[in-house]
Enzyme design. Structure first.
Site, PDB file in Angstrom:
ATOM      1  N   ASP A   1      55.256  34.113  17.757  1.00 18.49           N
ATOM      2  CA  ASP A   1      54.599  35.257  17.131  1.00 18.49           C
ATOM      3  C   ASP A   1      53.826  36.047  18.190  1.00 18.49           C
ATOM      4  O   ASP A   1      52.689  35.744  18.513  1.00 18.49           O
ATOM      5  CB  ASP A   1      53.647  34.778  16.018  1.00 18.49           C
TER       6      ASP A   1
ATOM      7  N   LYS B   1      49.510  40.879  19.876  1.00 16.36           N
ATOM      8  CA  LYS B   1      48.320  40.023  19.934  1.00 16.36           C
ATOM      9  C   LYS B   1      47.669  40.154  21.302  1.00 16.36           C
ATOM     10  O   LYS B   1      48.362  40.244  22.307  1.00 16.36           O
ATOM     11  CB  LYS B   1      48.723  38.555  19.728  1.00 16.36           C
TER      12      LYS B   1
ATOM     13  N   ARG C   1      53.982  36.166   5.977  1.00 15.98           N
ATOM     14  CA  ARG C   1      54.099  36.401   4.532  1.00 15.98           C
ATOM     15  C   ARG C   1      55.406  37.114   4.201  1.00 15.98           C
ATOM     16  O   ARG C   1      55.912  37.005   3.090  1.00 15.98           O
ATOM     17  CB  ARG C   1      52.858  37.166   4.037  1.00 15.98           C
TER      18      ARG C   1
HETATM   19  N1  BES Z   1      50.533  33.404  13.107  1.00 15.10           N
HETATM   20  C1  BES Z   1      49.388  34.167  12.783  1.00 15.10           C
HETATM   21  C2  BES Z   1      48.239  33.326  12.236  1.00 15.10           C
HETATM   22  C3  BES Z   1      47.671  32.278  13.158  1.00 15.10           C
HETATM   23  C4  BES Z   1      46.541  32.580  13.915  1.00 15.10           C
HETATM   24  C5  BES Z   1      48.228  31.037  13.255  1.00 15.10           C
HETATM   25  C6  BES Z   1      46.005  31.631  14.760  1.00 15.10           C
HETATM   26  C7  BES Z   1      47.695  30.077  14.102  1.00 15.10           C
HETATM   27  C8  BES Z   1      46.572  30.372  14.844  1.00 15.10           C
HETATM   28  C9  BES Z   1      49.724  35.232  11.731  1.00 15.10           C
HETATM   29  O1  BES Z   1      51.028  35.700  11.744  1.00 15.10           O
HETATM   30  C10 BES Z   1      48.839  36.407  11.977  1.00 15.10           C
HETATM   31  O2  BES Z   1      48.886  36.941  13.037  1.00 15.10           O
HETATM   32  N2  BES Z   1      48.047  36.785  10.984  1.00 15.10           N
HETATM   33  C11 BES Z   1      47.166  37.898  11.078  1.00 15.10           C
HETATM   34  C12 BES Z   1      47.206  38.637   9.757  1.00 15.10           C
HETATM   35  C13 BES Z   1      46.527  39.977   9.782  1.00 15.10           C
HETATM   36  C14 BES Z   1      47.282  40.968  10.655  1.00 15.10           C
HETATM   37  C15 BES Z   1      46.422  40.499   8.370  1.00 15.10           C
HETATM   38  C16 BES Z   1      45.761  37.360  11.363  1.00 15.10           C
HETATM   39  O3  BES Z   1      45.398  36.311  10.829  1.00 15.10           O
HETATM   40  O4  BES Z   1      45.054  37.984  12.144  1.00 15.10           O
HETATM   41 ZN    ZN Z   2      52.436  34.305  12.500  1.00 20.05          ZN
HETATM   42 ZN    ZN Z   3      51.389  37.268  13.123  1.00 15.11          ZN
END
Ligand code: BES
Ligand code: ZN
Ligand code: ZN
Length: 488
Positions: free
Chosen positions: A260, A267, A341
């Site tokens: 990801d 990120k 999601r």
């Molecule tokens: N894979 C991440 C969530 C995650 C964060 C998993 C840290 C393990 C460790 C997920 O896809 C993500 O990036 N979520 C975002 C959602 C937001 C953009 C609404 C988040 O949590 O910042």
């Molecule tokens: Zn993710």
């Molecule tokens: Zn993500």
């Protein structure tokens, strides 16, 4: 590792013997030692060196025998988790000193031999796990070869609990390998390869939807996430029928983002480094169905892996895009980093329409917000199936893979909306991030009782080691789900 149980006499005269003692037991041995070994212990090891406190250790050398005592703390605080933790200290100690064959005396107050055997073996198996595939030969760890439990108890099911622990923890360690493997090795195709191997070995039904089939059925969300990647997506469906007479079946579905990057909403440094583990949910589903089949559990289980890579490039899906999901509902992409999601939504629709399970449990590293809420000790849980959530809670307490319910009130669900599509994958506020992930998913389950488990915090330890976990992958979820399936 070979696991043995010796019933009858617990005395051995050679090798390494490990004894776990509470503070109360230690006191008793000091005041009235019975066996010759206890007398030696009382005369040679002082109270200051060993009083039975948690994390204390002492070794007594007796000719060809070495007796290692490990403290369990106070009896009233003793639990299966104390045994797991203490056993992991034994595992560390043996790896460190290159002791390959160990004996453990099974004589724990308050906890039955069957339960204590299982907890101690959990601690040894999880605690001796190391990922050393990429280490030089002479830096590889020397693995434990055998563990022999000694008991005078006549309790019947000790063998069964040892088998339980062995199969379940080995599956959890298998999941840890998958989580830790490089993202360019552990791709959606690699998960497919593993799923096919497991299906063959345990004679499970398997169906794999490749990109062509996903296009044909209209699974637009998983295809959108995969667009920027050189690796095509896969939806992998495995079925285990342990109770053919029953119509009841549970579906588990895991997020399988093999890396990801965040996509075009990239990120920042500090948040991307561990993202090869964003397929933990899928890996847990694979490990769980493997263990269920190996244990020959009398239940029917479907495991679905919804897998893609969230990569960056000119072909990537873009913020502002509107995508049509498998359900027919349209989704505005508010943020390409809320991709989990999306792949889960199409999987939920597919499961409900085609497989008709009695309940669906999804497991996913879905949100950073759940880490803010619960840290890395407890997973977040949300859903519509109160009964299953109650059972998962109990299984969590027993296995110490704990889950905690977050509310899913209708007000949260009403915030999943968009000006130009049926919904948006984010809500542009930072409030209740973990719940908003679940609220989005809830739109893709029409009638089936459903539970969502967010393991973003518990699947991976940034700081380690912590008892039976090393820094990194934990395999969190396999022991929880297997316990749930056993009790359901
Ligand atoms: N894979 C991440 C969530 C995650 C964060 C998993 C840290 C393990 C460790 C997920 O896809 C993500 O990036 N979520 C975002 C959602 C937001 C953009 C609404 C988040 O949590 O910042
Ligand atoms: Zn993710
Ligand atoms: Zn993500």
């Amino acid at each position: 590792m070979k696991i043995n149980l010796k019933r009858g006499s617990s005395e051995i005269s050679k090798g390494e013997m490990f004894i776990l003692l509470t503070e109360e037991e230690t006191k008793k041995i000091r005041s009235s030692p019975k066996h010759p070994h206890q007398k030696e212990f009382a005369s040679r090891i002082t109270n200051g060196q060993f009083s039975g406190e948690e994390e204390q250790r002492a070794t007594l050398h007796l000719r060809d025998l070495r007796l290692h005592t490990f403290g369990l703390g106070k009896e009233k605080e003793l639990s299966k988790e104390t045994l797991r933790k203490t056993a992991s200290l034994i595992a560390d100690y043996c790896l460190c000193l290159r002791i390959p064959d160990i004996n453990i005396l099974l004589n724990i107050p308050k906890i039955s031999p069957k339960d204590s055997a299982e907890a101690i073996l959990d601690g040894i198996l999880l605690g001796s796990y190391r990922f050393d595939k990429y280490k030089e030969k002479d830096e590889k760890i020397v693995k434990l070869k055998s563990v022999t439990f000694h008991t005078t108890s006549k309790e019947k099911n000790i063998e069964e609990s040892l088998r339980n622990s062995e199969i379940t923890c080995n599956a959890a360690n298998y999941v840890r390998d998958l989580q830790t493997e490089n993202a360019d090795v552990a791709t959606p195709l690699y998960l497919e390869k593993h799923a096919r191997e497991i299906a063959k070995k345990y004679r499970l039904k398997i169906k794999v939807l490749d990109e062509k089939e996903l296009k044909k059925i209209g699974a637009g969300l998983i295809l959108a996430v995969a667009k920027g990647s050189r690796y095509p997506p896969r939806m992998i469906i495995l079925e285990y029928n342990g109770n053919p007479k029953s119509k009841d079946k549970t579906a588990i579905v895991g997020k399988g983002i093999t890396f990801d990057s965040g996509g075009l909403n990239i990120k920042p440094t500090g948040h991307m480094e561990t993202m090869k583990e964003d397929m933990s949910g899928s890996a847990v589903c694979l490990g769980t169905i493997k263990a269920a089949a190996e244990l020959k559990l009398k239940s029917n289980l479907i495991a679905v892996l919804s897998s893609a890579e969230n990569a960056i490039g000119s072909a990537s899906y873009k913020p502002g895009d509107v995508v049509t999901s498998l359900s027919g509902k349209t989704v505005e992409i508010g943020n390409t980093d809320a991709e989990g999601r999306l792949v889960l939504a199409d999987a939920l629709t597919y499961i409900e329409k085609n497989l008709k399970p009695a309940r669906i449990i999804d497991i996913a590293t879905l949100t950073g917000a759940v880490i803010i809420a619960l840290g890395d000790y407890t997973a977040g849980m949300c859903g519509t199936d109160k009964e299953t959530m109650k059972k998962l809670f109990r299984s969590g307490e027993s296995t110490y893979e704990r889950v905690w319910e977050l509310p899913l009130h209708k007000e949260y669900i009403s915030e999943v909306k968009s000006d130009i599509a049926d919904m948006n994958n984010i809500n542009y506020s930072r409030k209740a991030g973990a719940i908003m992930g679940a609220a989005f998913l809830s739109k893709f389950v029409e009638n089936t009782p459903w539970v969502h488990i967010d393991i973003a915090g518990t699947s991976w330890l940034d700081n380690g080691p912590r008892y039976y976990y090393q820094k990194g992958a934990t395999g969190y979820g396999v022991r929880l789900l297997i316990d749930f399936l056993k009790n359901n």
